[in-house]
Design a protein around this motif. Structure first.
Motif, PDB file in Angstrom:
ATOM      1  N   PRO A   1       0.823  -1.216   0.000  1.00 51.56           N
ATOM      2  CA  PRO A   1       0.000   0.000   0.000  1.00 51.56           C
ATOM      3  C   PRO A   1       0.855   1.263   0.000  1.00 51.56           C
ATOM      4  O   PRO A   1       1.947   1.287   0.548  1.00 51.56           O
ATOM      5  N   LEU A   2       0.315   2.299  -0.618  1.00 52.98           N
ATOM      6  CA  LEU A   2       1.003   3.590  -0.662  1.00 52.98           C
ATOM      7  C   LEU A   2       0.729   4.367   0.616  1.00 52.98           C
ATOM      8  O   LEU A   2      -0.345   4.248   1.206  1.00 52.98           O
ATOM      9  N   THR A   3       1.687   5.178   1.021  1.00 51.62           N
ATOM     10  CA  THR A   3       1.468   6.047   2.176  1.00 51.62           C
ATOM     11  C   THR A   3       0.647   7.250   1.716  1.00 51.62           C
ATOM     12  O   THR A   3       0.511   7.514   0.514  1.00 51.62           O
ATOM     13  N   GLU A   4       0.139   8.001   2.673  1.00 51.94           N
ATOM     14  CA  GLU A   4      -0.674   9.168   2.342  1.00 51.94           C
ATOM     15  C   GLU A   4       0.140  10.213   1.574  1.00 51.94           C
ATOM     16  O   GLU A   4      -0.372  10.846   0.654  1.00 51.94           O
ATOM     17  N   ASP A   5       1.400  10.370   1.936  1.00 48.99           N
ATOM     18  CA  ASP A   5       2.264  11.325   1.236  1.00 48.99           C
ATOM     19  C   ASP A   5       2.514  10.896  -0.210  1.00 48.99           C
ATOM     20  O   ASP A   5       2.523  11.726  -1.125  1.00 48.99           O
ATOM     21  N   GLU A   6       2.729   9.599  -0.416  1.00 53.45           N
ATOM     22  CA  GLU A   6       2.934   9.089  -1.774  1.00 53.45           C
ATOM     23  C   GLU A   6       1.689   9.294  -2.624  1.00 53.45           C
ATOM     24  O   GLU A   6       1.785   9.689  -3.792  1.00 53.45           O
TER      25      GLU A   6
ATOM     26  N   ILE B   1       1.323  11.569  -6.035  1.00 53.83           N
ATOM     27  CA  ILE B   1       0.805  11.000  -7.290  1.00 53.83           C
ATOM     28  C   ILE B   1      -0.389  11.815  -7.780  1.00 53.83           C
ATOM     29  O   ILE B   1      -0.520  12.089  -8.974  1.00 53.83           O
ATOM     30  N   ILE B   2      -1.263  12.219  -6.858  1.00 54.93           N
ATOM     31  CA  ILE B   2      -2.426  13.029  -7.230  1.00 54.93           C
ATOM     32  C   ILE B   2      -1.970  14.362  -7.815  1.00 54.93           C
ATOM     33  O   ILE B   2      -2.472  14.790  -8.867  1.00 54.93           O
ATOM     34  N   ASP B   3      -1.026  15.018  -7.151  1.00 55.51           N
ATOM     35  CA  ASP B   3      -0.528  16.304  -7.642  1.00 55.51           C
ATOM     36  C   ASP B   3       0.056  16.171  -9.047  1.00 55.51           C
ATOM     37  O   ASP B   3      -0.221  16.991  -9.932  1.00 55.51           O
TER      38      ASP B   3
ATOM     39  N   ALA C   1     -10.984   7.240  -0.781  1.00 58.55           N
ATOM     40  CA  ALA C   1     -10.140   8.212  -0.078  1.00 58.55           C
ATOM     41  C   ALA C   1      -9.421   9.106  -1.087  1.00 58.55           C
ATOM     42  O   ALA C   1      -9.259  10.317  -0.848  1.00 58.55           O
ATOM     43  N   ILE C   2      -9.009   8.534  -2.188  1.00 64.88           N
ATOM     44  CA  ILE C   2      -8.344   9.312  -3.228  1.00 64.88           C
ATOM     45  C   ILE C   2      -9.318  10.331  -3.816  1.00 64.88           C
ATOM     46  O   ILE C   2      -8.955  11.476  -4.069  1.00 64.88           O
ATOM     47  N   GLY C   3     -10.566   9.926  -4.015  1.00 72.99           N
ATOM     48  CA  GLY C   3     -11.584  10.849  -4.520  1.00 72.99           C
ATOM     49  C   GLY C   3     -11.755  12.045  -3.603  1.00 72.99           C
ATOM     50  O   GLY C   3     -11.866  13.192  -4.061  1.00 72.99           O
ATOM     51  N   THR C   4     -11.753  11.791  -2.310  1.00 66.67           N
ATOM     52  CA  THR C   4     -11.875  12.869  -1.330  1.00 66.67           C
ATOM     53  C   THR C   4     -10.677  13.818  -1.426  1.00 66.67           C
ATOM     54  O   THR C   4     -10.832  15.048  -1.377  1.00 66.67           O
TER      55      THR C   4
END
Length: 147
Positions: free
Chosen positions: A93-98, A102-104, A137-140
């Motif tokens: 799993p990816l960390t929240e920072d990762e 990726i989103i940015d 969570a990514i959508g949020t």
């Protein structure tokens, strides 16, 4: 060796070890994979197999929430055990920072400027993070960045 073959090998190991929880969970996963292969009449790739396993984990998390709401901790524990087995076959799993990085990067790549572009961002992200992060969570996180 592809993911389905790894599942089959681990199933044999679970049989030898007489690990009923692991064996049952792996059989359930292989059954879900086989059902999709029969329905689509093609062999699943590792990415498609990861999508199936991710869906199974999500279903079990939903079940845990329902069991806990109904005050049935013993059933929630069974679902949690199944999640632990399935997660052994998913990517790390990816960390929240990762995920944020990726989103940015994806927002910049797609050229998203508003909420109207959220679909483009989600589509581009899905292949990058599948099985490694929770899409809701990514959508949020995307909504917060595109406001």
């Amino acid at each position: 060796m592809n993911l389905t073959d790894q599942l089959k090998d681990q199933m044999k190991d679970a049989m030898r070890a007489k690990d009923k929880v692991r064996l049952g969970t792996i059989r359930m996963a292989l059954s879900a994979i086989k059902q999709i292969e029969v329905d689509t009449r093609e062999t699943l790739t590792d990415e498609q197999t990861i999508a199936v396993l991710t869906k199974m984990v999500k279903q079990r998390r939903d079940s845990i929430a329902q069991y806990e709401a109904a005050n049935r901790p013993e059933l929630a524990a069974v679902e949690a055990d199944e999640i632990r087995v399935i997660e052994n076959f998913l990517p790390t799993p990816l960390t929240e920072d990762e995920v944020a990085a990726i989103i940015d990067a994806t927002i910049i790549d797609v050229g998203a400027a508003s909420m109207a572009d959220m679909g483009k961002v989600m589509g581009a992200l899905k292949t990058k993070v599948q099985g490694r992060a929770d899409m809701s969570a990514i959508g949020t996180m995307i909504r917060a960045k595109l406001k």
